[in-house]
Design a protein around this motif. Structure first.
Motif, PDB file in Angstrom:
ATOM      1  N   GLU A   1       6.743 -50.526   6.433  1.00  0.00           N
ATOM      2  CA  GLU A   1       6.638 -51.268   4.833  1.00  0.00           C
ATOM      3  C   GLU A   1       8.189 -52.476   5.555  1.00  0.00           C
ATOM      4  O   GLU A   1       8.198 -53.596   4.965  1.00  0.00           O
TER       5      GLU A   1
ATOM      6  N   PHE B   1       5.144 -44.635   7.492  1.00  0.00           N
ATOM      7  CA  PHE B   1       4.882 -45.169   6.519  1.00  0.00           C
ATOM      8  C   PHE B   1       6.393 -46.443   6.123  1.00  0.00           C
ATOM      9  O   PHE B   1       5.787 -47.704   5.454  1.00  0.00           O
TER      10      PHE B   1
ATOM     11  N   ILE C   1      -1.557 -40.595   2.534  1.00  0.00           N
ATOM     12  CA  ILE C   1      -1.216 -40.158   4.323  1.00  0.00           C
ATOM     13  C   ILE C   1      -2.068 -38.740   4.717  1.00  0.00           C
ATOM     14  O   ILE C   1      -2.795 -38.481   5.394  1.00  0.00           O
TER      15      ILE C   1
ATOM     16  N   GLU D   1       0.652 -42.449  -2.143  1.00  0.00           N
ATOM     17  CA  GLU D   1       1.100 -42.670  -1.092  1.00  0.00           C
ATOM     18  C   GLU D   1       0.300 -41.016  -0.480  1.00  0.00           C
ATOM     19  O   GLU D   1       0.666 -41.323   0.814  1.00  0.00           O
TER      20      GLU D   1
ATOM     21  N   LEU E   1      -0.410 -41.073  10.642  1.00  0.00           N
ATOM     22  CA  LEU E   1       0.725 -41.825   9.724  1.00  0.00           C
ATOM     23  C   LEU E   1       1.568 -41.088   8.915  1.00  0.00           C
ATOM     24  O   LEU E   1       0.768 -39.739   8.406  1.00  0.00           O
TER      25      LEU E   1
ATOM     26  N   LEU F   1      -1.866 -52.231   9.250  1.00  0.00           N
ATOM     27  CA  LEU F   1      -2.338 -50.913   8.334  1.00  0.00           C
ATOM     28  C   LEU F   1      -3.658 -51.309   8.101  1.00  0.00           C
ATOM     29  O   LEU F   1      -4.158 -50.667   8.019  1.00  0.00           O
TER      30      LEU F   1
END
Length: 379
Positions: free
Chosen positions: A170, A166, A130, A126, A161, A229
């Motif tokens: 999700e 995020f 990002i 992640e 983002l 996404l």
């Protein structure tokens, strides 16, 4: 005296007034060759898909070194064979057709999560995702729900983002894993109670119409976020063929949650009730049969883009090979010194074949993410 089969009585029973048991259905198939042919075709397709699924799972588990990546790819690869298996159960037992649709959805939800996990794994985590997308705002003016926003100023429909954003996206994708099972549970309750609309799906006094509306709305929301996404990540993951993998998940989501609603409206709009499925739950039966046929279209896509090294495994940069966090594990038959290094340097993906043995893998580390290596593997 032998019992005489009365076809007229069976048509009265099956004329969209009730669902037969499996034994009654096979007795009726003696006088309904169209239904028997559909069942045989579905059985053959499902058997072939099961063999393909087992072969693909074994291949991916042996040839994709990262445990997280191989696990996510197995979920994606198995989605259509599993749909075939649960749909075939609905064809053999018409009374359980709604439950077979529920079973397909229960497998679909973790598959959606694993697709998101696969995207994150391609970035390297992640933090890396990002970091790499901070200079490229996410555009929300995309189909299927936000096409009308394409004329709005760019600042209104795009955002950079961040971690909180995020996490919200999700959650919008995973909401279907809560909403859809709840709606399926309510549908089964109303079906057992006899209040689920069968003859008139547009009856606003019945709960079925609102269940269908919530189903479509939840599905479109998940599709919208997934598409957003995927489109935003695609420029950063060109070598991973993410668009084809996205289509596998997108159409599975569409077929499981929207196709049944469309079939229900179409069948009731046409009126009448005839072969090959003159049952009360004929919309669910048709949905099961069509899902099995549609697997013939999408499973070759799974084979091409998931049961392969191309688009899933990349070479290791020279700088990373000298890194202290790089852990080499030889999986080759010969263990002589020097083979590991030679195989690594010759492992450019463009020249790698399906039979090229895997040589290396490395554990993820925060330092590698900072250096921008991502989740890089050699073959």
């Amino acid at each position: 005296m032998e019992e005489v089969f009365n076809e007229t009585e069976y048509y009265k029973v099956f004329n969209c007034t009730s669902d037969p048991t499996a034994a009654e259905m096979f007795t009726f198939f003696e006088h309904n060759p169209a239904g028997l042919v559909c069942l045989i075709i579905a059985t053959v397709i499902t058997a072939v898909q099961t063999v393909i699924m087992i072969d693909g799972i074994v291949w991916i588990s042996k040839n994709i070194p990262h445990a997280e990546r191989s696990s996510s790819m197995i979920w994606l690869y198995s989605i259509w064979p599993v749909f075939c298996i649960v749909s075939l159960c609905g064809l053999y037992i018409p009374k359980a057709a709604l439950l077979s649709n529920a079973g397909a959805n229960l497998f679909l939800f973790p598959t959606i999560y694993n697709y998101l996990a696969l995207l994150v794994d391609y970035f390297g985590g992640e933090d890396a995702m990002i970091s790499k997308m901070k200079d490229h705002p996410i555009k929300y003016s995309r189909p299927p729900c936000c096409c009308c926003c394409c004329c709005c100023p760019p600042g209104m429909c795009s955002r950079v983002l961040k971690r909180k954003q995020f996490n919200r996206l999700e959650l919008l994708v995973m909401q279907i894993s809560v909403v859809r099972p709840l709606l399926l549970f309510l549908s089964e309750m109303f079906v057992l109670d006899g209040t689920f609309p069968v003859d008139n799906p547009f009856n606003y006094m019945a709960p079925g119409l609102y269940i269908q509306i919530l189903t479509v709305g939840s599905t479109l929301t998940a599709m919208q976020v997934l598409g957003t996404l995927n489109a935003s990540c695609r420029p950063h993951l060109k070598q991973y063929s993410t668009q084809s993998k996205f289509l596998i998940v997108q159409f599975a989501l569409l077929m499981c949650n929207v196709q049944n609603t469309l079939i229900n409206f179409i069948l009731n709009g046409l009126g009448g009730c005839g072969n090959p499925y003159p049952y009360k739950s004929r919309d669910y039966i048709w949905n099961c049969f069509l899902i099995i046929l549609e697997s013939l279209i999408f499973q070759p896509i799974c084979i091409k883009y998931l049961r392969t090294l191309k688009g899933n495994v990349l070479f290791i940069p020279q700088k990373l090979k000298k890194s202290k966090t790089y852990a080499g594990t030889s999986l080759m038959k010969a263990g002589q010194k020097g083979l590991l290094e030679e195989a690594t340097e010759a492992a450019d993906l463009d020249g790698a074949s399906e039979k090229t043995p895997l040589v290396m893998r490395r554990a993820r580390s925060h330092s590698d993410i900072k250096e921008g290596y991502g989740s890089v593997i050699t073959v």
